[in-house]
Design an enzyme around this catalytic site. Structure first.
Site, PDB file in Angstrom:
ATOM      1  CG  HIS A  99      -0.167   0.199   2.534  1.00  0.00           C
ATOM      2  ND1 HIS A  99       0.578  -0.812   3.107  1.00  0.00           N
ATOM      3  CD2 HIS A  99      -0.028   1.259   3.362  1.00  0.00           C
ATOM      4  CE1 HIS A  99       1.121  -0.392   4.235  1.00  0.00           C
ATOM      5  NE2 HIS A  99       0.784   0.884   4.412  1.00  0.00           N
ATOM      6  CG  HIS A 254       4.972   1.310   3.106  1.00  0.00           C
ATOM      7  ND1 HIS A 254       4.460   2.458   2.549  1.00  0.00           N
ATOM      8  CD2 HIS A 254       4.339   1.162   4.290  1.00  0.00           C
ATOM      9  CE1 HIS A 254       3.565   2.988   3.360  1.00  0.00           C
ATOM     10  NE2 HIS A 254       3.461   2.207   4.428  1.00  0.00           N
ATOM     11  NE  ARG A 269       2.213   6.058   9.166  1.00  0.00           N
ATOM     12  CZ  ARG A 269       1.218   5.539   8.455  1.00  0.00           C
ATOM     13  NH1 ARG A 269       1.297   4.300   8.004  1.00  0.00           N
ATOM     14  NH2 ARG A 269       0.138   6.235   8.210  1.00  0.00           N
TER      15      ARG A 269
HETATM   16  C1  SIN Z   1       3.073   1.104   7.823  1.00  0.00           C
HETATM   17  O1  SIN Z   1       3.209   2.302   8.044  1.00  0.00           O
HETATM   18  O2  SIN Z   1       2.385   0.685   6.917  1.00  0.00           O
HETATM   19  C2  SIN Z   1       3.798   0.127   8.711  1.00  0.00           C
HETATM   20  C3  SIN Z   1       5.225  -0.042   8.341  1.00  0.00           C
HETATM   21  C4  SIN Z   1       5.946  -0.953   9.290  1.00  0.00           C
HETATM   22  O3  SIN Z   1       5.462  -1.198  10.399  1.00  0.00           O
HETATM   23  O4  SIN Z   1       7.031  -1.422   8.948  1.00  0.00           O
END
Ligand code: SIN
Length: 280
Positions: A99, A254, A269
């Protein structure tokens, strides 16, 4: 002449490693260089960083204003930092499918700044796919087929009251009352920072092409997705304590691997605000 000595080295598959930089004490010149490198490479990887939550926020704000994610829980005491957490007891993780963040918004997020806080003993890697390269390497016929097309994006099937998360062991991520209207973006966008064409559809939030049903859209969408997932244009980030990743949501996809059951993983995040997207 820039008064910085940071080194930017392309990483295998997608993105770049940035060395000789302290993200807790970024100068304005370094912040400008990082922004440009982010637009050029799509994702930047940093090692041996020591960011406090306050420094994480200050770093994000040096790149762009913060866009608070409306689905994820916040880190205690820090409403602008989202907790991306999986406990030892949980089966589902956050972001466990290809996504790009917030493509369901009218002005999708520019990017995200992810800080490793607590890592499992092994596993929990994050994959990044290069969507500049995905577009450039499409064959001429497919490029002609998607030229001028627009796609509809949405989030209710993931985060809505009846969305995917509602059926998992993280039902709190499926929030009633924050349903998002569907939005439309060009399938090939002109990247707002680099001016380069980018393939802008993704398996999690793109629903269909404008003017077509989902069934009519799926064959071409699946072909584009299979192409974009080609592992020679994917970087596997194996997290270590002190690592930080900053990605551009318009230039990369990612995927957070969910292969560490029975162990705890916590990432912080911050999502960066973006702009409306134009066709290439
Ligand atoms: C995300 O922001 O989609 C999660 C990325 C992660 O936990 O590595």
């Amino acid at each position: 002449m820039l008064d910085t000595a940071l080194r930017i080295e392309p990483a295998a598959g997608c993105g770049a490693d940035v060395r000789d930089i302290d993200l807790a004490r970024l100068t304005p010149a370094e912040a400008g260089q990082l922004r440009q490198a982010l637009f050029d490479h799509g994702v930047l990887f940093f090692r041996d960083q020591t960011l406090t939550p306050e420094q994480h926020i200050a770093l994000a704000e040096q790149i762009a204003p913060i866009d608070v994610n409306r689905f994820f829980p916040a880190a205690p005491g820090y409403p602008t930092i989202a907790k991306v957490e999986k406990t030892a007891e949980q089966a589902t993780n956050i972001g466990g499918g290809w996504h790009t963040d917030h493509s369901y918004d009218v002005a999708p997020a520019l990017g995200s700044v992810l800080v490793a806080r607590d890592l499992p003993p092994s596993g929990g890697d994050t994959l990044f796919a290069d969507m500049y390269a995905a577009y450039v390497t499409l064959d001429a016929e497919t490029k002609a087929q998607i030229s001028g097309l627009r796609a509809v994006h949405g989030s209710d099937h993931v985060f809505g009251e009846k969305g995917v998360y509602a059926t998992t062991d993280q039902p709190e991520l499926a929030k009633g009352g924050v349903e998002t209207p569907e939005t439309v973006h060009p399938v090939v966008i002109k990247h707002p920072g680099s001016g380069k064409p980018v393939l802008y559809v993704n398996p999690s939030f793109t629903l269909r092409f404008e003017g077509q049903t989902r069934e009519e859209s799926l064959p071409l969408l699946m072909k584009l997705y299979a192409h974009a997932m080609s592992m020679d244009r994917v970087h596997t980030l194996v997290w270590q304590p002190g690592m930080v990743a900053i990605w551009d949501n318009r230039a990369t996809w990612h995927f957070a691997k969910n292969d560490y059951h029975g162990h705890y993983r916590l990432m912080h995040r911050i999502t960066l605000a973006g702009c409306e997207l134009e066709a290439a």
